[in-house]
Design a protein around this motif. Structure first.
Motif, short mmCIF file in Angstrom:
data_model
loop_
_atom_site.label_atom_id
_atom_site.label_comp_id
_atom_site.label_asym_id
_atom_site.label_seq_id
_atom_site.Cartn_x
_atom_site.Cartn_y
_atom_site.Cartn_z
N ASN A 145 22.40 40.12 11.30
CA ASN A 145 22.93 41.48 11.14
C ASN A 145 22.71 42.32 12.38
O ASN A 145 23.08 43.49 12.42
CB ASN A 145 22.27 42.16 9.95
CG ASN A 145 22.71 41.54 8.64
OD1 ASN A 145 23.88 41.20 8.49
ND2 ASN A 145 21.78 41.36 7.74
N PHE A 146 22.07 41.74 13.37
CA PHE A 146 21.78 42.49 14.60
C PHE A 146 23.09 42.90 15.27
O PHE A 146 23.99 42.07 15.42
CB PHE A 146 20.96 41.62 15.55
CG PHE A 146 20.07 42.41 16.47
CD1 PHE A 146 18.76 42.68 16.11
CD2 PHE A 146 20.54 42.85 17.69
CE1 PHE A 146 17.94 43.40 16.96
CE2 PHE A 146 19.72 43.57 18.54
CZ PHE A 146 18.42 43.85 18.18
N PRO A 147 23.22 44.17 15.66
CA PRO A 147 24.49 44.62 16.23
C PRO A 147 24.68 44.16 17.68
O PRO A 147 24.58 44.94 18.60
CB PRO A 147 24.39 46.15 16.15
CG PRO A 147 22.92 46.43 16.19
CD PRO A 147 22.25 45.27 15.53
N VAL A 148 24.96 42.88 17.86
CA VAL A 148 25.30 42.38 19.20
C VAL A 148 26.61 41.60 19.13
O VAL A 148 26.89 40.93 18.13
CB VAL A 148 24.23 41.46 19.81
CG1 VAL A 148 23.07 42.25 20.36
CG2 VAL A 148 23.76 40.43 18.82
N LEU A 149 27.39 41.69 20.18
CA LEU A 149 28.63 40.94 20.26
C LEU A 149 28.33 39.54 20.79
O LEU A 149 27.31 39.31 21.44
CB LEU A 149 29.62 41.63 21.20
CG LEU A 149 29.99 43.07 20.88
CD1 LEU A 149 31.07 43.56 21.83
CD2 LEU A 149 30.46 43.20 19.44
N THR A 166 27.53 39.41 24.39
CA THR A 166 26.20 39.92 24.71
C THR A 166 25.15 38.83 24.50
O THR A 166 24.21 38.69 25.29
CB THR A 166 25.85 41.14 23.83
OG1 THR A 166 26.97 42.02 23.80
CG2 THR A 166 24.64 41.87 24.35
N VAL A 167 25.32 38.07 23.41
CA VAL A 167 24.38 36.98 23.14
C VAL A 167 24.40 35.98 24.29
O VAL A 167 23.36 35.55 24.78
CB VAL A 167 24.74 36.27 21.82
CG1 VAL A 167 23.87 35.04 21.63
CG2 VAL A 167 24.58 37.21 20.64
N MET A 216 22.65 37.13 27.33
CA MET A 216 21.19 37.04 27.27
C MET A 216 20.69 35.79 27.99
O MET A 216 19.56 35.74 28.47
CB MET A 216 20.71 37.01 25.82
CG MET A 216 20.85 38.35 25.10
SD MET A 216 20.35 38.19 23.37
CE MET A 216 20.86 39.80 22.76
N GLY A 217 21.53 34.77 28.06
CA GLY A 217 21.15 33.56 28.78
C GLY A 217 21.00 33.81 30.27
O GLY A 217 20.31 33.07 30.97
N LYS A 241 34.42 39.30 21.42
CA LYS A 241 34.15 40.69 21.00
C LYS A 241 33.72 40.78 19.53
O LYS A 241 33.64 41.87 18.98
CB LYS A 241 35.40 41.56 21.20
CG LYS A 241 35.89 41.64 22.64
CD LYS A 241 34.99 42.50 23.49
CE LYS A 241 35.51 42.56 24.93
NZ LYS A 241 34.51 43.08 25.86
N GLN A 252 31.11 40.54 16.32
CA GLN A 252 29.67 40.65 16.06
C GLN A 252 29.19 39.25 15.67
O GLN A 252 29.88 38.54 14.94
CB GLN A 252 29.43 41.67 14.94
CG GLN A 252 27.97 42.07 14.76
CD GLN A 252 27.29 41.29 13.67
OE1 GLN A 252 27.93 40.79 12.78
NE2 GLN A 252 25.97 41.17 13.75
N ILE A 253 28.03 38.86 16.13
CA ILE A 253 27.58 37.48 16.02
C ILE A 253 27.53 36.98 14.57
O ILE A 253 27.85 35.83 14.28
CB ILE A 253 26.21 37.29 16.73
CG1 ILE A 253 25.76 35.84 16.71
CG2 ILE A 253 25.11 38.16 16.14
CD1 ILE A 253 26.53 34.96 17.64
N GLU A 272 29.49 37.62 12.16
CA GLU A 272 30.80 37.44 11.53
C GLU A 272 31.32 36.01 11.69
O GLU A 272 32.33 35.66 11.11
CB GLU A 272 31.81 38.41 12.16
CG GLU A 272 31.55 39.85 11.82
CD GLU A 272 32.42 40.79 12.66
OE1 GLU A 272 33.31 40.32 13.36
OE2 GLU A 272 32.16 42.01 12.61
N PHE A 290 25.46 29.83 20.77
CA PHE A 290 24.11 29.64 21.31
C PHE A 290 24.09 28.51 22.34
O PHE A 290 23.31 28.56 23.30
CB PHE A 290 23.10 29.41 20.19
CG PHE A 290 22.67 30.70 19.55
CD1 PHE A 290 21.62 31.42 20.07
CD2 PHE A 290 23.36 31.21 18.48
CE1 PHE A 290 21.25 32.62 19.52
CE2 PHE A 290 23.00 32.42 17.91
CZ PHE A 290 21.94 33.14 18.44
N ARG A 318 25.18 30.10 25.39
CA ARG A 318 24.08 30.84 26.02
C ARG A 318 23.22 29.90 26.87
O ARG A 318 22.83 30.24 27.98
CB ARG A 318 23.22 31.52 24.94
CG ARG A 318 22.13 32.39 25.54
CD ARG A 318 21.31 33.09 24.49
NE ARG A 318 20.40 32.18 23.80
CZ ARG A 318 19.59 32.54 22.83
NH1 ARG A 318 19.58 33.80 22.42
NH2 ARG A 318 18.80 31.65 22.25
#
Lengths: 289, 300
Positions: free
Chosen positions: B104-108, B111-112, B115-116, B149, B151-152, B154, B164, B167
């Motif tokens: 539920n974390f609000p990241v697209l 964005t995930v 992070m890599g 775009k 959210q992860i 979804e 992942f 990433r």
């Protein structure tokens, strides 16, 4: 525009906005981790420290700091020596300390005002207190501006954060230190009882409006600063209760987002359901024809 | 000079991927020794399954490889480097178990994947043009560009896994650790992810996969490490992944059926059938032969 002629009004509005902004920044993280009630616990626990500081004439931030440490030590001690659950321990310790604070305030009514501690009183804040609050807010904001992305990774996927060399333990300690400091600052603007709203509502509102974390933080900060600035101004007309006005404004924004948010709002969900029903009806009609 | 020069400047020299675990023992502060005298080594272009019951030390091995726990004896070297240095060089990428991520974390999605790249950026984590390009390439490679775009949370289970993996690719980790990648994923998606892993193997990555899904191990893993608080056996799948070794690894925990050859069916195939299962995909042996790959993996 009567009150804007007074210098203390401007001071109150700016200090409130600063505190609102930094609390909102923290709220973006706090509500995501399910730690919202920590803000409440902290806000109440530091009350005896602030009361003691006023009685002996020390800076209130110092008193709050010691009370905060006392609270965390108390919780750790009870946890270690009992089989109580965490929420029960938090509830026990923070109400105990809050009660102690109220007791102190009622025993030394000349140096401590219960009303100031519980409801805040930013309009009558002495200059040196205003300085303390402003310094806490600005420093906390600066630190957050540096670590916000690392904190995001840490809270989203801690193993990955560690695997790219982020010191997640240190980050979390910094986060909770800032949270305590900002709770102390917010005590001055909205009072102990409403601190929780400052560190939850702006983030929760922004969460309904976007799935982009960076944008969420910006929206939260804007809401926090704006409601606090305007709230301090409006509170002049309702004679004092700044906290009540600020938090009411925040709640109004939350309710608007709750209903009208384009993707996660109540109306959007209803539209989506309707669309599904209509599509199903159309398919059925198509099949029948 | 010119475009070529610009392209090559940000490419770090690529080391050959390898993991060397030598006489590794890990004792936790509470005195519990999770792994004792474990040794195995893996080279580039490898997919290795890490197999064992819960509590056999799989996650401790992962933690030791990522430097989260210090060996009480022995050592781990990655690409010939000590663990801390390898982690600092972004050599190790980790694909988490589904339960360990807050969906539920609000990241697209993008964005995930970005992070890599954080380990390659300065401490303010401001992405450069290179960082953006690597993210684009990684998303493209796993076929998730169209979802960048979103959210992860979804995404479907398999799509999440691919993000992942992207990433890990963006991180340019030569060593990729995958923690239970197939839990809660349907068979088609699983096949797609396995294809992706093979693709990475072909480009020299070293993947260590912790899994309970015994049935598919012979399909895509060329190496296996069997674990029970120490390494019971390690080596090529055909040699190590045998009913006998698995029995040693799992003791009585596994369900193990043997169906007699002639008694079961009266034809030329006289082999007995052994079915071993750890509550996920069962593993089937025909006779005492080494485990076979399924038909869909044969060439043609």
């Amino acid at each position: 525009m009567v009150p804007l002629g007074y210098e203390y009004m401007w001071k109150a509005m700016w200090v409130s906005a600063l505190v609102g902004a930094v609390c909102a920044f923290l709220s973006a993280y706090l509500m995501l981790k399910g730690w919202s009630l920590m803000g409440d616990a902290l806000g109440h626990s530091i009350v005896p420290g602030v009361a003691a500081a006023y009685i002996i004439g020390a800076p209130f931030a110092v008193g709050a700091f010691f009370a905060g440490i006392l609270a965390s030590l108390g919780m750790a001690f009870v946890k270690q020596h009992s089989r109580l659950r965490e929420d029960a321990i938090i509830g026990l310790v923070f109400t105990t300390l809050f009660a102690l604070g109220l007791l102190m305030a009622s025993l030394w009514p000349t140096s401590v005002s219960i009303q100031t501690i519980v409801l805040g009183n930013i309009l009558a804040i002495p200059d040196e207190d205003a300085t303390q609050v402003a310094v806490i807010a600005v420093v906390s904001f600066a630190v957050m501006a540096f670590i916000w992305k690392d904190l995001m990774v840490t809270f989203f996927d801690e193993t990955h954060a560690k695997s790219i060399g982020i010191n997640t333990r240190l980050l979390k300690i910094v986060f909770f230190t800032l949270l305590s400091a900002c709770t102390v600052a917010a005590l001055q603007t909205v009072g102990a009882c409403l601190v929780i709203a400052m560190v939850v509502t702006p983030g929760a509102t922004a969460y309904l409006l976007t799935d982009r974390f960076g944008l969420l933080v910006l929206i939260a900060i804007a809401f926090g600063a704006l409601t606090s600035f305007v709230g301090a101004y409006l509170s002049y007309f309702v004679d004092g209760a700044t906290g009540g006005v600020i938090v009411t404004l925040q709640t109004v924004l939350f309710l608007i987002a709750f209903y009208f948010a384009p993707k996660h709002g109540v109306l959007a969900a209803r539209r989506k359901r309707q669309a599904v029903v209509e599509a199903a009806a159309e398919t059925r009609a198509g099949a029948a024809a | 000079m010119g475009a070529l020069d610009l392209l090559s400047r940000d490419e770090a020299p690529v080391r050959e991927a390898s993991i060397t675990v030598r006489d590794l023992s890990v004792t936790y502060p509470n005195g519990f020794t999770a792994v004792r005298d474990a040794s195995f080594s893996l080279g580039p272009g490898t997919i290795c399954a890490l197999v064992g019951v819960n509590g056999s030390g799989k996650s401790t091995i992962f933690k030791a490889i990522m430097g989260f726990v210090k060996p009480s004896a022995g050592e781990v070297r990655l690409c010939g480097l000590p663990v801390d240095q390898a982690v600092g060089d972004n050599i190790v990428a980790y694909v988490p178990q589904s339960e360990d991520v807050d969906w539920n974390f609000p990241v697209l999605v993008e964005t995930v994947v970005m992070m890599g790249r954080y380990g390659h950026m300065n401490f303010l984590r401001v992405p450069s043009r290179t960082d953006r390009r690597k993210v684009d390439e990684a998303l493209e490679r796993v076929g998730m560009s169209a979802y960048r775009k979103r959210q992860i949370g979804e995404l479907s289970g398999g799509q999440k896994k691919r993000v992942f993996l992207a990433r890990a690719l963006a991180q340019e980790g030569r060593i990729i650790l995958l923690d239970e990648p197939f839990t809660g994923i349907d068979v088609t998606t699983e096949a797609a992810i396995i294809d992706l892993l093979r693709d990475l193997r072909a480009s020299g990555h070293l993947m260590l996969v912790s899994t309970h899904n015994l049935g598919t191990v012979p399909d895509y893993c060329d190496q296996v490490v069997l674990l029970n608080r120490t390494v019971l056996a390690a080596g090529p799948t055909e040699k190590v992944f045998t009913p006998k070794n698995l029995e040693r690894t799992f003791g009585g925990v596994l369900r193990n059926f043997e169906l007699g050859g002639r008694e079961l069916h009266d034809d030329d195939d006289a082999r007995k059938v052994t079915v071993i299962t750890d509550d996920e995909r069962p593993l089937v042996f025909y006779g005492d032969a080494p485990p076979q790959k399924h038909d869909r993996d044969r060439p043609e």
